[in-house]
Design an enzyme around this catalytic site. Structure first.
Site, PDB file in Angstrom:
ATOM      1  N   CYS A 110       0.870  -1.169   0.000  1.00  0.00           N
ATOM      2  CA  CYS A 110       0.000   0.000   0.000  1.00  0.00           C
ATOM      3  C   CYS A 110       0.908   1.221   0.000  1.00  0.00           C
ATOM      4  O   CYS A 110       1.448   1.610   1.028  1.00  0.00           O
ATOM      5  CB  CYS A 110      -0.902   0.011   1.235  1.00  0.00           C
ATOM      6  SG  CYS A 110      -1.983   1.449   1.298  1.00  0.00           S
ATOM      7  N   LEU A 111       1.104   1.775  -1.160  1.00  0.00           N
ATOM      8  CA  LEU A 111       1.985   2.926  -1.295  1.00  0.00           C
ATOM      9  C   LEU A 111       1.342   3.856  -2.318  1.00  0.00           C
ATOM     10  O   LEU A 111       1.206   3.496  -3.489  1.00  0.00           O
ATOM     11  CB  LEU A 111       3.372   2.460  -1.760  1.00  0.00           C
ATOM     12  CG  LEU A 111       4.467   3.502  -1.898  1.00  0.00           C
ATOM     13  CD1 LEU A 111       4.726   4.200  -0.569  1.00  0.00           C
ATOM     14  CD2 LEU A 111       5.752   2.837  -2.382  1.00  0.00           C
TER      15      LEU A 111
END
Length: 180
Positions: free
Chosen positions: A85-86
């Site tokens: 999750c970036l």
């Protein structure tokens, strides 16, 4: 040759010619593994992760898919799937970025500065917010168990060698043609 195809080849060749260890899956430049080492100034130091990268046909206009193959304890990385999750990869991706940015800037920054307010791993996020020292201990334990050189080498032995090829599969002449 289409522009996205040329860009894929250019970005992958940059990675192959860098210090990163890259293994193409079935000689396909759109699917490969990269060996990623934890940054020195983090509890991930000494860790080695195998990261699977898939470049969509629309790359660089569409972001790559990135996933950790061996376990890592981090609020923004799903422990079971390895999904990352970036924002810069998932929402704010730009064609100005390339694959080297991911492995030399974005992922090291993610490991240095985890964001527990947007977690994929709720346990890691809660522990980081509640007790940062215990979080560091758990991260280091995961590094030893799942990302040490020994754990990485053992996992590599288990994966089939005939599924992958490495930079040695490219002659210098082929590499030069891809840069044209």
């Amino acid at each position: 040759m289409s522009s996205p195809r040329r860009r894929i080849e250019t970005d992958v060749m940059k990675l192959l010619m860098s210090d990163h260890e890259v293994n193409l899956i079935e000689d396909n430049m759109q699917e490969f593994f990269i060996k990623f080492e934890g940054p020195d100034d983090t509890p991930y130091k000494g860790g080695i992760w195998k990261i699977r990268v898939e470049l969509p046909d629309q790359y660089p206009y569409k972001s790559p898919s990135i996933g950790f193959m061996n376990k890592i304890f981090h609020p923004n990385i799903d422990e079971l799937s390895g999904s990352v999750c970036l924002d810069v990869i998932n929402q704010t991706w730009s064609p100005m970025f390339d694959m080297k940015n991911i492995f030399e800037v974005f992922l090291p920054q993610l490991l240095r500065y985890p964001n527990p307010t947007d977690p994929l791993n709720g346990e890691a996020a809660a522990l980081l917010m509640r007790d940062a020292a215990s979080y560091d201990v758990k991260v280091k334990d995961y590094v030893v168990r799942f990302a040490s050189k020994e754990a990485f080498d053992d996992a590599e032995k288990e994966s089939s060698d005939d599924e992958m090829s490495s930079i040695e599969a490219f002659s210098e002449e082929e590499a030069d043609q891809l840069e044209l």
